[in-house]
Design a protein around this motif. Structure first.
Motif, PDB file in Angstrom:
ATOM      1  N   THR A 240       0.890  -1.084  -0.154  1.00  0.00           N
ATOM      2  CA  THR A 240      -0.064   0.106   0.042  1.00  0.00           C
ATOM      3  C   THR A 240       0.829   1.328  -0.095  1.00  0.00           C
ATOM      4  OG1 THR A 240      -1.911  -1.003   1.087  1.00  0.00           O
ATOM      5  CG2 THR A 240      -1.709   1.280   1.324  1.00  0.00           C
ATOM      6  N   LYS A 241       1.811   1.259   0.810  1.00  0.00           N
ATOM      7  CA  LYS A 241       2.613   2.324   0.934  1.00  0.00           C
ATOM      8  C   LYS A 241       3.541   2.570  -0.377  1.00  0.00           C
ATOM      9  CE  LYS A 241       6.725   4.249   3.859  1.00  0.00           C
ATOM     10  NZ  LYS A 241       6.109   5.593   4.040  1.00  0.00           N
ATOM     11  N   ARG A 242       4.129   1.604  -0.666  1.00  0.00           N
ATOM     12  CA  ARG A 242       4.836   1.725  -2.078  1.00  0.00           C
ATOM     13  C   ARG A 242       4.136   2.327  -3.440  1.00  0.00           C
ATOM     14  NH1 ARG A 242       5.263  -1.400  -6.144  1.00  0.00           N
ATOM     15  NH2 ARG A 242       4.357  -3.385  -4.818  1.00  0.00           N
ATOM     16  N   ARG A 243       3.011   1.759  -3.432  1.00  0.00           N
ATOM     17  CA  ARG A 243       2.066   1.958  -4.536  1.00  0.00           C
ATOM     18  C   ARG A 243       1.441   3.475  -4.666  1.00  0.00           C
ATOM     19  NH1 ARG A 243      -1.936  -1.123  -6.868  1.00  0.00           N
ATOM     20  NH2 ARG A 243      -1.165  -0.340  -8.722  1.00  0.00           N
ATOM     21  N   LEU A 244       0.993   3.833  -3.522  1.00  0.00           N
ATOM     22  CA  LEU A 244       0.662   5.071  -3.192  1.00  0.00           C
ATOM     23  C   LEU A 244       1.762   6.073  -3.254  1.00  0.00           C
ATOM     24  CD1 LEU A 244      -2.320   4.744  -0.476  1.00  0.00           C
ATOM     25  CD2 LEU A 244      -2.420   5.362  -2.817  1.00  0.00           C
ATOM     26  N   GLU A 245       2.824   5.874  -2.763  1.00  0.00           N
ATOM     27  CA  GLU A 245       3.904   6.934  -2.835  1.00  0.00           C
ATOM     28  C   GLU A 245       4.244   6.961  -3.975  1.00  0.00           C
ATOM     29  OE1 GLU A 245       5.689   6.846   1.737  1.00  0.00           O
ATOM     30  OE2 GLU A 245       6.478   5.441   0.191  1.00  0.00           O
ATOM     31  N   ALA A 246       4.329   6.108  -4.944  1.00  0.00           N
ATOM     32  CA  ALA A 246       4.610   6.417  -6.590  1.00  0.00           C
ATOM     33  C   ALA A 246       3.744   7.075  -7.295  1.00  0.00           C
ATOM     34  CB  ALA A 246       4.815   4.743  -7.076  1.00  0.00           C
ATOM     35  N   ALA A 247       2.563   7.148  -6.604  1.00  0.00           N
ATOM     36  CA  ALA A 247       1.247   8.053  -7.221  1.00  0.00           C
ATOM     37  C   ALA A 247       1.675   9.266  -6.483  1.00  0.00           C
ATOM     38  CB  ALA A 247       0.133   7.236  -7.187  1.00  0.00           C
ATOM     39  N   GLY A 248       2.305   9.823  -5.808  1.00  0.00           N
ATOM     40  CA  GLY A 248       2.827  10.919  -5.016  1.00  0.00           C
ATOM     41  C   GLY A 248       1.861  11.213  -3.896  1.00  0.00           C
ATOM     42  N   ALA A 249       1.417  10.214  -3.252  1.00  0.00           N
ATOM     43  CA  ALA A 249       0.836  10.340  -1.931  1.00  0.00           C
ATOM     44  C   ALA A 249       1.755  10.276  -0.947  1.00  0.00           C
ATOM     45  CB  ALA A 249      -0.241   9.191  -1.617  1.00  0.00           C
ATOM     46  N   VAL A 250       1.276  10.634   0.508  1.00  0.00           N
ATOM     47  CA  VAL A 250       1.906  10.775   1.510  1.00  0.00           C
ATOM     48  C   VAL A 250       1.454   9.556   2.470  1.00  0.00           C
ATOM     49  CG1 VAL A 250       2.725  11.741   3.716  1.00  0.00           C
ATOM     50  CG2 VAL A 250       2.715  13.008   1.430  1.00  0.00           C
ATOM     51  N   VAL A 251       2.409   8.481   2.939  1.00  0.00           N
ATOM     52  CA  VAL A 251       1.757   7.412   3.485  1.00  0.00           C
ATOM     53  C   VAL A 251       2.631   7.180   4.673  1.00  0.00           C
ATOM     54  CG1 VAL A 251       1.477   4.906   3.416  1.00  0.00           C
ATOM     55  CG2 VAL A 251       1.209   6.327   1.162  1.00  0.00           C
ATOM     56  N   ASP A 252       2.035   6.907   6.084  1.00  0.00           N
ATOM     57  CA  ASP A 252       2.502   6.575   7.248  1.00  0.00           C
ATOM     58  C   ASP A 252       2.163   5.209   7.688  1.00  0.00           C
ATOM     59  OD1 ASP A 252       3.745   9.204   7.510  1.00  0.00           O
ATOM     60  OD2 ASP A 252       1.914   9.999   8.619  1.00  0.00           O
ATOM     61  N   LEU A 253       3.113   4.397   8.129  1.00  0.00           N
ATOM     62  CA  LEU A 253       2.829   3.127   8.646  1.00  0.00           C
ATOM     63  C   LEU A 253       3.023   3.304   9.948  1.00  0.00           C
ATOM     64  CD1 LEU A 253       4.604   0.566   6.187  1.00  0.00           C
ATOM     65  CD2 LEU A 253       2.135   1.519   6.193  1.00  0.00           C
ATOM     66  N   VAL A 254       2.072   2.759  10.778  1.00  0.00           N
ATOM     67  CA  VAL A 254       1.973   2.935  12.291  1.00  0.00           C
ATOM     68  C   VAL A 254       2.877   1.568  12.891  1.00  0.00           C
ATOM     69  CG1 VAL A 254       0.476   3.283  14.153  1.00  0.00           C
ATOM     70  CG2 VAL A 254       0.095   4.212  12.248  1.00  0.00           C
ATOM     71  N   PRO A 255       3.777   1.748  13.575  1.00  0.00           N
ATOM     72  CA  PRO A 255       4.235   0.250  13.889  1.00  0.00           C
ATOM     73  C   PRO A 255       3.508  -0.397  15.022  1.00  0.00           C
ATOM     74  CG  PRO A 255       6.128   2.151  14.010  1.00  0.00           C
ATOM     75  CD  PRO A 255       4.743   2.816  13.845  1.00  0.00           C
ATOM     76  N   GLY A 256       3.474  -1.491  14.850  1.00  0.00           N
ATOM     77  CA  GLY A 256       2.629  -2.394  15.924  1.00  0.00           C
ATOM     78  C   GLY A 256       1.269  -2.316  15.795  1.00  0.00           C
ATOM     79  N   ALA A 257       0.688  -1.550  14.930  1.00  0.00           N
ATOM     80  CA  ALA A 257      -0.917  -1.456  14.780  1.00  0.00           C
ATOM     81  C   ALA A 257      -1.293  -2.299  13.721  1.00  0.00           C
ATOM     82  CB  ALA A 257      -1.144   0.033  14.235  1.00  0.00           C
ATOM     83  N   GLY A 258      -2.527  -2.887  13.662  1.00  0.00           N
ATOM     84  CA  GLY A 258      -3.210  -3.838  12.782  1.00  0.00           C
ATOM     85  C   GLY A 258      -4.296  -2.961  11.768  1.00  0.00           C
ATOM     86  N   HIS A 259      -5.258  -3.566  11.685  1.00  0.00           N
ATOM     87  CA  HIS A 259      -6.306  -2.853  10.458  1.00  0.00           C
ATOM     88  C   HIS A 259      -7.056  -1.760  11.290  1.00  0.00           C
ATOM     89  CE1 HIS A 259      -8.069  -3.109   6.687  1.00  0.00           C
ATOM     90  NE2 HIS A 259      -9.081  -3.083   7.014  1.00  0.00           N
ATOM     91  N   TYR A 260      -7.166  -1.909  12.697  1.00  0.00           N
ATOM     92  CA  TYR A 260      -7.938  -1.089  13.152  1.00  0.00           C
ATOM     93  C   TYR A 260      -6.979   0.261  14.031  1.00  0.00           C
ATOM     94  CZ  TYR A 260     -10.393   1.716  17.014  1.00  0.00           C
ATOM     95  OH  TYR A 260     -10.991   2.520  17.692  1.00  0.00           O
ATOM     96  N   LEU A 261      -7.137   1.530  13.390  1.00  0.00           N
ATOM     97  CA  LEU A 261      -6.201   2.584  13.766  1.00  0.00           C
ATOM     98  C   LEU A 261      -6.940   3.608  14.622  1.00  0.00           C
ATOM     99  CD1 LEU A 261      -4.422   3.202  10.526  1.00  0.00           C
ATOM    100  CD2 LEU A 261      -3.475   1.817  12.233  1.00  0.00           C
ATOM    101  N   PRO A 262      -6.344   3.562  15.942  1.00  0.00           N
ATOM    102  CA  PRO A 262      -6.944   4.698  16.661  1.00  0.00           C
ATOM    103  C   PRO A 262      -6.275   6.140  16.324  1.00  0.00           C
ATOM    104  CG  PRO A 262      -5.262   3.560  17.942  1.00  0.00           C
ATOM    105  CD  PRO A 262      -5.527   2.617  16.723  1.00  0.00           C
ATOM    106  N   GLY A 263      -6.405   7.198  16.518  1.00  0.00           N
ATOM    107  CA  GLY A 263      -5.731   8.254  16.421  1.00  0.00           C
ATOM    108  C   GLY A 263      -6.090   9.128  15.384  1.00  0.00           C
ATOM    109  N   GLU A 264      -5.965  10.398  15.369  1.00  0.00           N
ATOM    110  CA  GLU A 264      -6.101  11.215  14.161  1.00  0.00           C
ATOM    111  C   GLU A 264      -5.411  11.934  13.212  1.00  0.00           C
ATOM    112  OE1 GLU A 264      -8.779  14.334  16.376  1.00  0.00           O
ATOM    113  OE2 GLU A 264     -10.050  12.521  17.099  1.00  0.00           O
ATOM    114  N   ALA A 265      -4.317  11.147  12.985  1.00  0.00           N
ATOM    115  CA  ALA A 265      -3.186  11.736  12.156  1.00  0.00           C
ATOM    116  C   ALA A 265      -3.522  12.189  10.901  1.00  0.00           C
ATOM    117  CB  ALA A 265      -2.133  10.713  11.663  1.00  0.00           C
ATOM    118  N   ASP A 266      -4.989  11.926  10.414  1.00  0.00           N
ATOM    119  CA  ASP A 266      -5.557  12.322   8.904  1.00  0.00           C
ATOM    120  C   ASP A 266      -5.964  13.740   9.204  1.00  0.00           C
ATOM    121  OD1 ASP A 266      -7.944  11.681  10.216  1.00  0.00           O
ATOM    122  OD2 ASP A 266      -7.034   9.579   9.374  1.00  0.00           O
TER     123      ASP A 266
END
Length: 281
Positions: A240-266
């Motif tokens: 996901t990160k590789r392909r979106l960044e190739a399209a010009g997006a900014v992508v953050d991966l959260v260490p230790g997190a799964g498919h449910y993400l708490p927080g409001e980084a967006d």
């Protein structure tokens, strides 16, 4: 075929949803929008003149998943929380083919009903697939994309599917363990309990989500921000990160997190885009 396993199950999930909406933390208007795919339920909150923000939840869910975030979102945006068709909310049960333009035409109808020419999108999982599909087909209507654990950028992890099947053979205990692993939450989490309730009464979509090709992703002309769990058991977040960044997006991966993400980084991304005048609704 109905999306529910029984009439009693459908009634139970709808009742739980309506109960959840009683605790909606900000003033709202409930709107039933006519569309080519049937009636669509939308919760509208926030100042009428604020930038338009559309929320699209994940599969097996409804707009109640956004409740905790509404005070922050509705303070900055005119928020349209859309119950996705074919999901256990209050919209029609229609499930158009994913390889057609019918979801895009459905979202056209929703935006047109509110007189919104262009909006930013905040999404979760399958909602991210829907927003990407819409942005690729209707780039002029999408001001910005904020994607949380989006699907459709790489194949689902095969190991997760095999493990889920094996755990299901162990009954309730196995299903609880499988769901907890999928969302990356403890087995005691209320999120796990809710997903178990849904899976007991609702028919999830079958088959993989179509993967967007590179040429399609190159048509994403708007600002895109994505955040995903580095330990997502279902989705290959590195792809996901590789392909979106190739399209010009900014992508953050959260260490230790799964498919449910708490927080409001967006939220910072969306607020900055609005402050720059990138979208006004």
């Amino acid at each position: 075929m109905t999306i529910y396993k029984s009439e009693a199950g459908a009634a139970l999930l709808r009742r739980r949803y309506l109960d959840a909406l009683q605790a909606w933390p900000v003033p709202r208007e409930d709107v039933r929008v006519p569309t080519p795919e049937g009636e669509t339920f939308v919760l509208v909150s926030g100042p009428a003149g604020a930038p338009a923000l559309v929320l699209l939840h994940g599969s097996g869910s409804n707009s109640a998943e956004w409740a905790a975030r509404m005070p922050a979102l509705a303070g900055r945006f005119r928020v349209y929380a859309v119950d996705v068709i074919g999901e256990p909310g209050l919209s029609a049960e229609a499930r158009p083919p994913l390889d057609s333009d019918r979801y895009a035409r459905w979202l056209d109808a929703v935006l047109d009903h509110f007189g919104v020419e262009q909006a930013a999108f905040l999404t979760s999982s399958f909602g991210g697939w829907l927003a990407l599909d819409f942005a690729i087909r209707r780039p002029g209507r999408v001001a910005a994309l904020a994607l949380r654990c989006p699907v459709g950028l790489g194949p689902m992890k095969k190991g997760f599917v095999v493990k889920a099947v094996l755990l299901a053979l162990l009954g309730e205990k196995g299903r609880r363990k499988s769901v907890a692993g999928a969302v990356g939450e403890p087995e005691s989490s209320p999120i796990v309990a809710q997903q178990l309730l849904v899976s007991a009464n609702y028919r999830y979509r079958t088959g993989p989500f179509p993967v967007f090709g590179d040429a399609a992703l190159e048509r994403l002309s708007m600002p895109v921000y994505a955040v995903a769990g580095a330990d997502d058991a279902m989705v290959d977040s590195a792809t996901t990160k590789r392909r979106l960044e190739a399209a010009g997006a900014v992508v953050d991966l959260v260490p230790g997190a799964g498919h449910y993400l708490p927080g409001e980084a967006d939220l910072e991304f969306l607020t900055r885009r609005a402050a720059n005048g990138d979208f006004t609704g």
